[in-house]
Design a protein around this motif. Structure first.
Motif, PDB file in Angstrom:
ATOM      1  N   ILE A   1       0.972  -1.212   0.106  1.00 19.67           N
ATOM      2  CA  ILE A   1       0.138   0.028  -0.220  1.00 19.67           C
ATOM      3  C   ILE A   1       0.850   1.190  -0.004  1.00 19.67           C
ATOM      4  N   VAL A   2       1.915   1.230   1.052  1.00 19.09           N
ATOM      5  CA  VAL A   2       2.724   2.422   0.717  1.00 19.09           C
ATOM      6  C   VAL A   2       3.314   2.708  -0.601  1.00 19.09           C
ATOM      7  N   LYS A   3       3.883   1.554  -1.284  1.00 21.14           N
ATOM      8  CA  LYS A   3       4.260   1.722  -2.588  1.00 21.14           C
ATOM      9  C   LYS A   3       3.302   2.289  -3.555  1.00 21.14           C
ATOM     10  N   GLU A   4       1.894   1.896  -3.425  1.00 21.02           N
ATOM     11  CA  GLU A   4       0.798   2.384  -4.265  1.00 21.02           C
ATOM     12  C   GLU A   4       0.715   4.033  -3.879  1.00 21.02           C
ATOM     13  N   LEU A   5       0.877   4.495  -2.896  1.00 24.54           N
ATOM     14  CA  LEU A   5       0.782   5.715  -2.472  1.00 24.54           C
ATOM     15  C   LEU A   5       1.909   6.600  -2.850  1.00 24.54           C
ATOM     16  N   LEU A   6       3.147   5.955  -2.584  1.00 24.14           N
ATOM     17  CA  LEU A   6       4.334   6.709  -3.157  1.00 24.14           C
ATOM     18  C   LEU A   6       4.513   6.951  -4.979  1.00 24.14           C
ATOM     19  N   ALA A   7       3.811   5.964  -5.352  1.00 26.60           N
ATOM     20  CA  ALA A   7       3.798   6.401  -6.882  1.00 26.60           C
ATOM     21  C   ALA A   7       2.734   7.385  -7.393  1.00 26.60           C
ATOM     22  N   GLN A   8       1.879   7.781  -6.436  1.00 29.09           N
ATOM     23  CA  GLN A   8       1.062   8.898  -6.682  1.00 29.09           C
ATOM     24  C   GLN A   8       1.747  10.356  -6.122  1.00 29.09           C
ATOM     25  N   ALA A   9       2.829  10.336  -5.438  1.00 29.69           N
ATOM     26  CA  ALA A   9       3.319  11.415  -4.901  1.00 29.69           C
ATOM     27  C   ALA A   9       3.780  12.443  -5.646  1.00 29.69           C
ATOM     28  N   ILE A  10       3.655  13.626  -5.412  1.00 31.39           N
ATOM     29  CA  ILE A  10       4.014  14.796  -6.195  1.00 31.39           C
ATOM     30  C   ILE A  10       4.490  15.917  -5.111  1.00 31.39           C
ATOM     31  N   ILE A  11       5.770  16.033  -5.154  1.00 39.92           N
ATOM     32  CA  ILE A  11       6.426  16.704  -4.181  1.00 39.92           C
ATOM     33  C   ILE A  11       7.219  18.019  -4.601  1.00 39.92           C
ATOM     34  N   TYR A  12       6.958  19.055  -3.925  1.00 39.12           N
ATOM     35  CA  TYR A  12       7.924  20.477  -4.361  1.00 39.12           C
ATOM     36  C   TYR A  12       8.710  20.320  -3.166  1.00 39.12           C
ATOM     37  N   SER A  13      10.023  20.569  -3.783  1.00 36.11           N
ATOM     38  CA  SER A  13      11.105  20.760  -2.529  1.00 36.11           C
ATOM     39  C   SER A  13      11.990  21.860  -2.523  1.00 36.11           C
ATOM     40  N   TYR A  14      12.298  22.645  -1.482  1.00 43.46           N
ATOM     41  CA  TYR A  14      13.175  23.750  -1.527  1.00 43.46           C
ATOM     42  C   TYR A  14      14.309  23.309  -0.510  1.00 43.46           C
ATOM     43  N   ASP A  15      15.494  23.551  -0.837  1.00 44.84           N
ATOM     44  CA  ASP A  15      16.539  23.263   0.271  1.00 44.84           C
ATOM     45  C   ASP A  15      17.396  24.105   0.694  1.00 44.84           C
ATOM     46  N   GLY A  16      16.742  25.718   0.224  1.00 38.84           N
ATOM     47  CA  GLY A  16      17.534  26.784   0.692  1.00 38.84           C
ATOM     48  C   GLY A  16      18.441  27.396  -0.531  1.00 38.84           C
ATOM     49  N   SER A  17      18.434  26.578  -1.660  1.00 35.26           N
ATOM     50  CA  SER A  17      19.048  27.105  -2.843  1.00 35.26           C
ATOM     51  C   SER A  17      18.347  26.699  -4.222  1.00 35.26           C
ATOM     52  N   ILE A  18      17.871  25.261  -3.959  1.00 37.16           N
ATOM     53  CA  ILE A  18      17.403  24.756  -5.221  1.00 37.16           C
ATOM     54  C   ILE A  18      15.952  24.115  -4.917  1.00 37.16           C
ATOM     55  N   ALA A  19      15.051  24.720  -5.929  1.00 38.07           N
ATOM     56  CA  ALA A  19      13.648  24.185  -5.843  1.00 38.07           C
ATOM     57  C   ALA A  19      13.287  23.320  -6.969  1.00 38.07           C
ATOM     58  N   GLN A  20      12.812  22.119  -6.631  1.00 36.79           N
ATOM     59  CA  GLN A  20      12.321  21.228  -7.754  1.00 36.79           C
ATOM     60  C   GLN A  20      11.190  20.737  -7.474  1.00 36.79           C
ATOM     61  N   ILE A  21      10.697  19.705  -8.403  1.00 40.97           N
ATOM     62  CA  ILE A  21       9.491  18.915  -8.142  1.00 40.97           C
ATOM     63  C   ILE A  21       9.933  17.446  -8.619  1.00 40.97           C
ATOM     64  N   GLU A  22       9.482  16.682  -7.761  1.00 36.44           N
ATOM     65  CA  GLU A  22       9.697  15.137  -7.884  1.00 36.44           C
ATOM     66  C   GLU A  22       8.343  14.486  -8.048  1.00 36.44           C
ATOM     67  N   GLU A  23       8.177  13.755  -9.099  1.00 27.88           N
ATOM     68  CA  GLU A  23       6.813  13.327  -9.339  1.00 27.88           C
ATOM     69  C   GLU A  23       7.123  11.547  -9.300  1.00 27.88           C
ATOM     70  N   THR A  24       8.354  10.993  -9.284  1.00 28.50           N
ATOM     71  CA  THR A  24       8.325   9.422  -9.455  1.00 28.50           C
ATOM     72  C   THR A  24       9.040   9.026  -8.137  1.00 28.50           C
ATOM     73  N   LEU A  25       8.423   8.719  -7.119  1.00 22.78           N
ATOM     74  CA  LEU A  25       9.152   8.122  -5.941  1.00 22.78           C
ATOM     75  C   LEU A  25       8.999   6.504  -6.260  1.00 22.78           C
ATOM     76  N   CYS A  26       8.225   5.864  -6.674  1.00 22.22           N
ATOM     77  CA  CYS A  26       7.861   4.708  -6.778  1.00 22.22           C
ATOM     78  C   CYS A  26       7.049   4.438  -8.285  1.00 22.22           C
ATOM     79  N   GLU A  27       7.591   3.255  -8.726  1.00 30.99           N
ATOM     80  CA  GLU A  27       6.727   2.860  -9.976  1.00 30.99           C
ATOM     81  C   GLU A  27       5.327   2.290  -9.738  1.00 30.99           C
TER      82      GLU A  27
END
Length: 485
Positions: free
Chosen positions: A90-116
């Motif tokens: 179930i966790v893998k199913e949920l991770l496959a749907q995750a869209i994350i915006y991240s900012y680390d103090g210098s770089i901002a990016q969007i991650e869309e594929t945490l799990c197939e």
């Protein structure tokens, strides 16, 4: 001599009647060691001994989730290998749907594929092989709901009435019903997308703020990750929090631990896209390996709490706190000034709220966030002024008031100047409030919201705040039905 017993009496039910909070504040400021003793008495006599009132808003995520895990027959440690395997799927199913915006103090990016995406999703048949007490209450595709009818049909009817009605009373009532329903009714794919139309949600304005700050500014931003919560997980916030079993909570925890890439030795500040629960800071500040591992439960709890604020039992009904499909995990900014704490652990930093019109490039007003008249009214003159927590917080505010005012007056012109530099780099329409927290010589922008929905707008000249209508209708493409169990 400092009288610790007197302080204990002040914050207990049997406190002395002949000593005022102002006198206590003066005593704390004038007597060496007094404030430390006052805090010790508050934590030992109040925080650790508060009874369960049954009111969700008197609770916090720490105590509520621990109580849930102690229920007989529901111990997480007794779950079988079969449950472990199902949780992982179930966790893998949920991770496959995750869209994350991240900012680390210098770089901002969007991650869309945490799990197939899996080709073998968990089914109702898989779930019902387990006893109800340990049966997951969600999967990547299945959600626990209260009513089988699709919510969006009712919401769109109310919204249509609001847009077309000519009678002001009918129009107002239809909008109220639409907004309340959006915050408390079961989710479906259309309702989920409508939630995402709220401009107050962090994923809307934060990327613009990042771009502006990176262009050059005194201001800093905490490292931040914003996640679009999978629909089936967000639906858990619409049902009774006390009905969630440990398997379900474990799924939420493991999803958040992986999706937010948490580290057990870090401290975090958590909030939804629109609500932080900072007025009970134990819900917002995450520290220690155990809390980090259970961070998902904190997010689940505070969004459930926000939904309750819009519910029929809440007086007044407050919608907007849960009008979001986002969860947020931020870097915790450690206090450099040794500020005293209110709201069960929140350092009382100097904060500034600015009102800005991005259409006219104008600063409309600036005010202390912890403004004296507002704080004294809220903590010292409302119906709950004699609660132990408000007595503590009011007394602490009085001891720190002069420091807050002095810092504000010293730095307000520089804050205004730096906001003026930001304005051309922020591509947002309309009027907004911007919240800045001072920590030593550092200034962090920590929040934004539409000006028309922000408190303290009386610092703006009368007539300058404009009301805008939010367009709540999303563009609907490839919306799939949700299969409910």
């Amino acid at each position: 001599m400092f009288d610790l017993e007197l302080i204990k009496g002040v914050i207990s039910k049997n406190r002395e009647k002949d000593i005022s909070k102002k006198q206590i504040a003066k005593l704390l400021n004038a007597t060496p060691g007094a404030l430390e003793a006052f805090e010790h008495a508050y934590h030992t006599q109040v925080i650790q001994k508060m009874p369960d009132t049954g009111n969700l808003f008197d609770m916090d995520a720490k105590s509520t989730k621990d109580a849930a895990k102690k229920q007989e027959g529901r111990s997480v440690t007794e779950l079988s290998q079969k449950v472990d395997e199902l949780v992982n799927r179930i966790v893998k199913e949920l991770l496959a749907q995750a869209i994350i915006y991240s900012y680390d103090g210098s770089i901002a990016q969007i991650e869309e594929t945490l799990c197939e995406a899996t080709r073998n999703p968990v089914t109702n048949s898989d779930l019902y092989k387990l006893p109800e007490s340990i049966r997951p209450q969600l999967t990547g595709l299945l959600a626990k709901i209260d009513v089988p009818d699709l919510t969006y049909m009712e919401l769109l009817q109310q919204y249509y009435t609001y847009k077309r009605a000519k009678d002001p009373a009918k129009r107002k009532n239809a909008y109220h019903m639409f907004r309340q329903g959006l915050d408390i009714l079961d989710l479906d794919p259309v309702t989920y997308e409508i939630l995402g139309m709220n401009p107050n949600t962090m994923g809307y304005w934060f990327p613009e703020l990042v771009s502006a700050v990176k262009a050059g500014s005194l201001f800093k931003l905490p490292n931040t990750k914003i996640i679009k919560v999978p629909l089936t997980m967000l639906q858990l916030t619409r049902i009774d929090y006390g009905s969630l079993n440990p398997t379900t909570l474990r799924i939420v925890d493991e999803f958040c631990y992986k999706a937010f890439d948490l580290k057990e030795d870090n401290e975090y500040f958590v909030k939804t896209g629109t609500y932080s629960s900072k007025f009970n800071f134990r819900n917002a500040h995450i520290a220690g390996a155990k809390e980090v591992r259970e961070l998902g439960e904190y997010l689940l709890f505070i969004q459930n709490q926000a939904c309750m604020a819009a519910g029929p039992l809440s007086q007044p009904c407050i919608y907007g706190m849960s009008t979001t499909n986002e969860w947020v995990v931020r870097e915790y900014i450690k206090d450099k000034e040794n500020n005293p704490c209110i709201y069960k652990g929140m350092p009382l930093h100097t904060e500034y709220r600015a009102f800005v019109d991005f259409d006219t490039d104008e600063i409309l007003g600036l005010t202390p966030y912890w403004r004296s008249d507002v704080m004294k009214q809220r903590l010292g003159n409302e119906k709950d002024a004699d609660s132990p927590h408000n007595i503590h917080d009011y007394t602490i505010f009085l001891t720190h008031e002069d420091t807050l005012i002095a810092r504000y007056e010293k730095n307000k012109e520089e804050v205004i100047s730096e906001i003026r530099k930001l304005i051309p780099h922020i591509n947002l329409p309309g009027q907004w409030s911007i919240d800045i927290m001072q920590n030593g010589t550092e200034f962090y922008i920590i929040d934004m919201a539409l000006a028309q929905e922000s408190a303290l707008s009386d610092c703006v000249p009368k007539g300058k705040i404009k009301h805008i209508e939010i367009d709540w209708m999303p563009k609907l493409e490839n919306i799939e039905d949700i299969r409910c169990k």
